[in-house]
Design an enzyme around this catalytic site. Sequence first.
Site, PDB file in Angstrom:
ATOM      1  N   TYR A 135      11.566  -5.441  16.469  1.00 19.26           N
ATOM      2  CA  TYR A 135      11.912  -5.333  14.931  1.00 19.26           C
ATOM      3  C   TYR A 135      12.665  -3.892  14.647  1.00 19.26           C
ATOM      4  O   TYR A 135      11.900  -2.737  14.810  1.00 19.26           O
ATOM      5  CB  TYR A 135      10.558  -5.367  14.096  1.00 19.26           C
ATOM      6  CG  TYR A 135      10.614  -5.285  12.648  1.00 19.26           C
ATOM      7  CD1 TYR A 135      11.999  -5.177  11.940  1.00 19.26           C
ATOM      8  CD2 TYR A 135       9.519  -5.404  12.023  1.00 19.26           C
ATOM      9  CE1 TYR A 135      11.797  -5.129  10.549  1.00 19.26           C
ATOM     10  CE2 TYR A 135       9.654  -5.360  10.500  1.00 19.26           C
ATOM     11  CZ  TYR A 135      10.874  -5.296   9.846  1.00 19.26           C
ATOM     12  OH  TYR A 135      10.935  -5.366   8.540  1.00 19.26           O
ATOM     13  N   LYS A 161      14.579  -8.717  15.163  1.00 18.97           N
ATOM     14  CA  LYS A 161      15.014  -8.563  13.837  1.00 18.97           C
ATOM     15  C   LYS A 161      15.750  -7.127  13.405  1.00 18.97           C
ATOM     16  O   LYS A 161      15.155  -6.209  13.272  1.00 18.97           O
ATOM     17  CB  LYS A 161      13.421  -8.870  13.089  1.00 18.97           C
ATOM     18  CG  LYS A 161      13.328  -8.585  11.488  1.00 18.97           C
ATOM     19  CD  LYS A 161      12.165  -9.282  10.883  1.00 18.97           C
ATOM     20  CE  LYS A 161      11.676  -8.452   9.827  1.00 18.97           C
ATOM     21  NZ  LYS A 161      12.610  -8.100   8.706  1.00 18.97           N
TER      22      LYS A 161
HETATM   23  C1  HMN Z   1       8.864  -7.506   6.512  1.00 17.06           C
HETATM   24  O1  HMN Z   1       8.548  -6.915   7.908  1.00 17.06           O
HETATM   25  O2  HMN Z   1       8.173  -7.753   5.740  1.00 17.06           O
HETATM   26  C2  HMN Z   1      10.242  -7.539   6.233  1.00 17.06           C
HETATM   27  O3  HMN Z   1      10.951  -8.649   6.645  1.00 17.06           O
HETATM   28  C3  HMN Z   1      11.062  -6.696   5.824  1.00 17.06           C
HETATM   29  C4  HMN Z   1      12.556  -6.902   5.194  1.00 17.06           C
HETATM   30  O4  HMN Z   1      13.370  -6.989   6.250  1.00 17.06           O
HETATM   31  C5  HMN Z   1      12.642  -6.237   4.047  1.00 17.06           C
HETATM   32  N1  HMN Z   1      12.771  -4.586   4.374  1.00 17.06           N
HETATM   33  C6  HMN Z   1      11.958  -3.614   4.206  1.00 17.06           C
HETATM   34  O5  HMN Z   1      11.126  -3.762   3.618  1.00 17.06           O
HETATM   35  C7  HMN Z   1      12.670  -2.361   4.720  1.00 17.06           C
HETATM   36  C8  HMN Z   1      13.761  -6.568   3.241  1.00 17.06           C
HETATM   37  O6  HMN Z   1      13.553  -7.964   2.854  1.00 17.06           O
HETATM   38  C9  HMN Z   1      14.012  -5.608   2.139  1.00 17.06           C
HETATM   39  O7  HMN Z   1      12.863  -5.702   1.168  1.00 17.06           O
HETATM   40  C10 HMN Z   1      15.098  -6.136   1.195  1.00 17.06           C
HETATM   41  O8  HMN Z   1      16.340  -6.332   2.123  1.00 17.06           O
HETATM   42  C11 HMN Z   1      15.592  -5.398   0.013  1.00 17.06           C
HETATM   43  O9  HMN Z   1      16.232  -3.891   0.634  1.00 17.06           O
END
Ligand code: HMN
Length: 288
Positions: A135, A161
């Site tokens: 990740y 990811k």
């Molecule tokens: C997780 O581990 O919960 C995620 O998949 C995180 C996800 O990639 C989110 N990134 C972060 O929280 C840093 C995104 O969905 C993010 O919330 C979205 O792109 C808005 O910036």
Amino acid sequence: LSQITGVLPALVTPFDENEAFDEGRMRTVVDFLIRRKVDGLYVTGSTGEAFMMSPEERKRVLEVVMDEVKGRIPVIAHVGAISTHLSIDLARHAEKVGADALSSVPPFYWGFSQDQIVSYYTDITASTGLPMCVYNVPLAGLFGFDMIKRLAQIKGVEGIKYTASTHHDIMRIKTEIGQDFVLYSGADEMAMSGVAFGADGIIGSFYNTIPEVFIDLFAAAKAGDIEKARALQEVGNAIIFFALARNPIAAIKRSMAWQGADAGYCRKPFGNFYDAASEEKLKAEFRA
Ligand code: HMN
């Protein structure tokens, strides 16, 4: 990992008003997402407030999710923690309860060396028979491209990811590491470019609340319908930027409740939109 593609919500973890894990709400949310045709779930990641929970709570969340999913869709269990010892314990538990794959952020906080990070992934991956999706996320420290190549050599590491904004590297990962190295694009606001650059799937927070937008976007981008994908990304981004300017996980949870799947409360210090005044304000701004 190659069997797990498409749109995967990074599942929220519902807590009750006293911040205890809310099993009933968790089951409701899982069913709500399966009915809305998501392709899989990414459990106890950042959106799932993993680092707000004890290892025992993380295990319990996964057990409830597995029990509710009942094999209908694949589940990736995020087992990231700062110590290898703890991650291995979570990984073995994930295998025991039937998760399909593992994922992990690198160990963070102490600024571990690349060798230490490689040993972390090597040890976790060797501890189970499950594939590992590393990740890459700014919150835990991004890997450079050479480090991604190094991690991809580890037996059992089958994908990444990718939540960095340098999307050109998505194409490079595919061409230099291999087309079969599975890539999930993790920045929802760039889902379209992630897929256009070759991602096999998208994992993110907002697929909990507006999965249809991204299911259609994923299909359109895969089919090369750029106009349609762009229009859908614009709709999604209006909602994403609205939430990002507030308290995103709490806003996502509340907007799920408006659609019939009450995703409960966040743990402090995140805070919530549960009092009538802040909820009305959130709704009014959302409509605007
Ligand atoms: C997780 O581990 O919960 C995620 O998949 C995180 C996800 O990639 C989110 N990134 C972060 O929280 C840093 C995104 O969905 C993010 O919330 C979205 O792109 C808005 O910036």
